[in-house]
Design a protein around this motif. Structure first.
Motif, mmCIF file in Angstrom:
data_model
loop_
_atom_site.group_PDB
_atom_site.id
_atom_site.type_symbol
_atom_site.label_atom_id
_atom_site.label_comp_id
_atom_site.label_asym_id
_atom_site.label_seq_id
_atom_site.Cartn_x
_atom_site.Cartn_y
_atom_site.Cartn_z
ATOM 1 N N ASP A 78 0.809 -1.215 0.000
ATOM 2 C CA ASP A 78 0.000 0.000 0.000
ATOM 3 C C ASP A 78 0.847 1.272 0.000
ATOM 4 O O ASP A 78 1.991 1.294 0.475
ATOM 5 N N LEU A 80 0.488 4.842 1.845
ATOM 6 C CA LEU A 80 -0.254 5.467 2.925
ATOM 7 C C LEU A 80 -0.530 6.926 2.576
ATOM 8 O O LEU A 80 0.360 7.626 2.069
ATOM 9 N N VAL A 88 2.767 5.960 12.502
ATOM 10 C CA VAL A 88 1.845 5.273 11.605
ATOM 11 C C VAL A 88 2.612 4.482 10.559
ATOM 12 O O VAL A 88 2.301 3.318 10.268
ATOM 13 N N GLY A 91 4.088 1.383 11.962
ATOM 14 C CA GLY A 91 3.099 0.410 12.368
ATOM 15 C C GLY A 91 2.327 -0.224 11.229
ATOM 16 O O GLY A 91 1.472 -1.093 11.464
ATOM 17 N N ARG A 92 2.609 0.171 9.996
ATOM 18 C CA ARG A 92 1.854 -0.340 8.854
ATOM 19 C C ARG A 92 2.750 -1.122 7.884
ATOM 20 O O ARG A 92 2.502 -1.146 6.683
ATOM 21 N N HIS A 94 4.288 -4.140 5.757
ATOM 22 C CA HIS A 94 3.670 -5.275 5.072
ATOM 23 C C HIS A 94 4.475 -6.528 5.394
ATOM 24 O O HIS A 94 5.663 -6.618 5.070
ATOM 25 N N TRP A 101 9.637 -7.810 6.475
ATOM 26 C CA TRP A 101 8.634 -6.783 6.226
ATOM 27 C C TRP A 101 9.068 -5.848 5.102
ATOM 28 O O TRP A 101 10.264 -5.685 4.837
ATOM 29 N N PRO A 104 5.723 0.504 3.580
ATOM 30 C CA PRO A 104 4.794 1.050 2.589
ATOM 31 C C PRO A 104 5.285 2.382 2.028
ATOM 32 O O PRO A 104 6.109 3.070 2.654
#
Length: 291
Positions: A78, A80, A88, A91-92, A94, A101, A104
């Protein structure tokens, strides 16, 4: 705090990775295996061959950023929406596999204007720790101008200055038939001054050819003049939008120096930060956030 991890900058042309063990970088690699250079290879094959061996003795976290997260990389992580905070973003992530990981990207959609970045968000995260500022400029193929307020990325713009320079030199009449190009400080400065005077530089581009034909620009210095023109035009045009009194430049030394000269010419203070240092600090901040 996690002090053992692998940081991966996987862009369009290169794959670079660093293995950190107890707070010290103990391994590094740089390979011409960017997302656009893989040919028949798959990303997971490259990962298994070059990065996974670092995890055989200990399953340390791997955090990757860049074009590996794009549809071209096969994962389409994604974007953001801005505004976005470092918390944020961290914490997001993938999750690609256990302990692996992808960061994004970021996007803006406002007033019918769209923009995206992938990879630079990690550099910005690091730069916010190393060199706090309200405006960051990340020179490169697609130069990013990023507005930060109270530790939050509010928005950004992209100038395709580096790619435009390449296209004009490689595929247009401007670059046709030229000898190998050579650096020349004075010629760059002349182009820079003209770009700063003419932010909408489209009518000045042909001068790169005309000045050479008329003997006012040496054939081996066309690239320098054009570089100055494009950087000057970019800095003048986007500074009119951002109105920053000071900026932090995040790139390699050569590009940082060229953009610093442009900002100095319009009396804007420019701090420089190495892009690799910003990226490494960005990954470290993400790992420290709890991954």
């Amino acid at each position: 705090m996690v002090d053992s991890y692998i940081a991966v900058d996987w862009g369009s042309t290169h794959l670079r990775a660093w293995r950190w063990h107890h707070g010290r970088c103990v391994d590094a690699l740089s390979l011409p295996l960017g997302i656009g250079q893989l040919g028949e290879l798959r990303c997971d094959e490259v990962f298994d061959r070059h990065i996974a061996p670092w995890r055989r003795q200990e399953k340390i976290p791997v955090v990757m950023a860049g074009m590996i997260g794009s549809d071209a990389g096969g994962y389409a992580v994604d974007y953001l929406p801005c505004p976005v905070s470092p918390q944020v973003l961290s914490g997001r992530l993938h999750a690609l596999a256990e302990g692996v990981w992808i960061v994004p990207g970021l996007k803006t959609e406002r007033d019918g204007r769209c923009n995206v970045m992938r990879g630079e968000e990690t550099q910005i995260l690091g730069a916010m720790r190393l060199a706090p500022a309200d405006c960051y400029v990340l020179p490169g193929t697609h130069c990013k101008w990023v507005a930060v307020d109270d530790g939050v990325v509010r928005g950004f713009d992209t100038a395709m200055t580096g790619e435009l320079h390449h296209l004009l030199m490689a595929n247009s009449l401007i670059g046709r038939g030229l000898p190998p190009q050579q650096p020349h400080d004075e010629v760059f400065a002349r182009g820079l001054a003209q770009g700063l005077e003419t932010p909408s530089c489209i009518e000045r581009l042909f001068e790169a050819r005309a000045a050479r034909v008329l003997g006012q620009l040496a054939a081996q210095h066309v690239a320098e003049w054009l570089s100055g023109l494009l950087i000057g035009a970019e800095v003048r045009a986007l500074h009119q939008r951002y109105r920053a009194r000071a900026v932090t430049l995040v790139a390699g030394a050569a590009l940082n120096d060229r953009y610093r000269r442009a900002f100095n010419a319009i009396d804007v203070a420019a701090t420089t930060l190495a892009g690799d240092d910003a990226f490494q600090q960005g990954i470290r901040s993400i790992v420290d956030a709890g991954r």
